[in-house]
Design a protein around this motif. Structure first.
Motif, PDB file in Angstrom:
ATOM      1  N   LEU A  56       0.885  -1.125  -0.036  1.00  0.00           N
ATOM      2  CA  LEU A  56      -0.020  -0.098  -0.014  1.00  0.00           C
ATOM      3  C   LEU A  56       0.766   1.119  -0.028  1.00  0.00           C
ATOM      4  N   LEU A  57       2.099   1.183   0.605  1.00  0.00           N
ATOM      5  CA  LEU A  57       2.921   2.139   0.494  1.00  0.00           C
ATOM      6  C   LEU A  57       3.690   2.159  -0.901  1.00  0.00           C
ATOM      7  N   MET A  58       3.809   1.286  -1.537  1.00  0.00           N
ATOM      8  CA  MET A  58       4.447   1.269  -2.498  1.00  0.00           C
ATOM      9  C   MET A  58       3.860   1.816  -3.893  1.00  0.00           C
ATOM     10  N   LEU A  59       2.310   1.736  -3.729  1.00  0.00           N
ATOM     11  CA  LEU A  59       1.229   1.992  -4.878  1.00  0.00           C
ATOM     12  C   LEU A  59       1.479   3.534  -5.198  1.00  0.00           C
ATOM     13  N   PRO A  60       1.581   4.512  -4.339  1.00  0.00           N
ATOM     14  CA  PRO A  60       1.493   5.943  -4.397  1.00  0.00           C
ATOM     15  C   PRO A  60       3.104   6.171  -5.014  1.00  0.00           C
ATOM     16  N   TYR A  61       4.122   5.507  -4.496  1.00  0.00           N
ATOM     17  CA  TYR A  61       5.417   5.541  -4.954  1.00  0.00           C
ATOM     18  C   TYR A  61       5.388   5.384  -6.315  1.00  0.00           C
ATOM     19  N   GLY A  62       5.106   4.286  -6.625  1.00  0.00           N
ATOM     20  CA  GLY A  62       5.268   3.654  -8.068  1.00  0.00           C
ATOM     21  C   GLY A  62       4.245   4.676  -8.998  1.00  0.00           C
ATOM     22  N   ALA A  63       3.348   5.210  -8.539  1.00  0.00           N
ATOM     23  CA  ALA A  63       2.417   5.984  -9.537  1.00  0.00           C
ATOM     24  C   ALA A  63       3.390   7.345  -9.562  1.00  0.00           C
ATOM     25  N   LEU A  64       3.846   7.664  -8.378  1.00  0.00           N
ATOM     26  CA  LEU A  64       4.709   9.036  -8.592  1.00  0.00           C
ATOM     27  C   LEU A  64       5.917   8.748  -9.595  1.00  0.00           C
ATOM     28  N   TRP A  65       6.351   7.691  -9.445  1.00  0.00           N
ATOM     29  CA  TRP A  65       7.813   7.534 -10.240  1.00  0.00           C
ATOM     30  C   TRP A  65       7.394   7.364 -11.905  1.00  0.00           C
TER      31      TRP A  65
END
Length: 221
Positions: A56-65
């Motif tokens: 769940l933390l990686m989803l927004p990080y990946g979207a930002l990337w």
């Protein structure tokens, strides 16, 4: 079309993190190892629902990337810079998937010490990272105009001729560091592989910086 396929692969790898956890969640023990110390021993137990935190933390990080990758299309290096960032994202997301798989396995086993597991996570991640660096090194020489991506130093941006020379050298250096990282993952024990990988990247960075200075001094214009 190639970029579209790469974006699709990146999104699928990113989504796979959550899919893996949701698929495993009903079968996990109620009490799982929630944290390991530096020696690989459990120092906290927790609920199986804590496995949802990482994806769940990686989803927004990946979207930002991926969003930043898309913005690179308007930079000086254009689609090549965008391509490099998407490739870097794919490598990261694949590494995250491996981490999740590893710790789901540890959760199923209720492993009290990671050393007891048959797979060495550090070596596996190091080898995958090495393959990713080799792929990035293959694409860096395609950066024809100075921009935010690539081997960028105060000297490499002198002009386009210097920039192209530096990107060719930077690509070779990155690929060599990737090969060294891959070998470290295959040959070095435990976390020692990351030391060798860090030294390889440091050597590649220093070599690239020195070469950019040399190229700026010896290239006309």
């Amino acid at each position: 079309m190639k970029l579209r396929r790469l974006y699709t692969a990146a999104v699928l790898l990113l989504a796979l993190e959550l899919v893996l956890v949701l698929a495993a969640l009903p079968f996990l023990p109620d009490r799982i190892p929630a944290h390991y110390n530096a020696a690989g021993a459990v120092n906290r137990w927790g609920s199986r629902y804590e496995t949802l935190i990482f994806p769940l933390l990686m989803l927004p990080y990946g979207a930002l990337w991926l969003g930043v990758s898309r913005l690179m299309r308007n930079s000086a290096s254009g689609k090549i810079a965008e391509l490099l960032l998407v490739l870097a994202g794919i490598v990261q997301f694949a590494v995250f998937d491996l981490i999740i798989l590893y710790f789901l396995y540890a959760d199923f086993r209720q492993a009290e010490n990671l050393a007891a597991l048959p797979l060495d996570l550090n070596r596996s991640l190091c080898a995958v990272s090495g393959l990713g660096l080799i792929a990035l090194g293959n694409w860096i020489p395609k950066l024809k105009k100075p921009g935010p991506a690539g081997l960028r130093t105060p000297w490499s941006v002198k002009n386009e001729a210097v920039w192209r020379k530096c990107q060719r050298f930077g690509g070779w250096a990155m690929a060599a560091a990737g090969a060294a990282t891959l070998l470290a993952g295959l040959l070095a024990a435990g976390a020692w592989c990351w030391l060798w990988a860090a030294l390889a990247l440091l050597a590649a960075g220093c070599a690239g910086t020195l070469y950019s200075w040399h190229a700026a001094k010896t290239t006309p214009g």
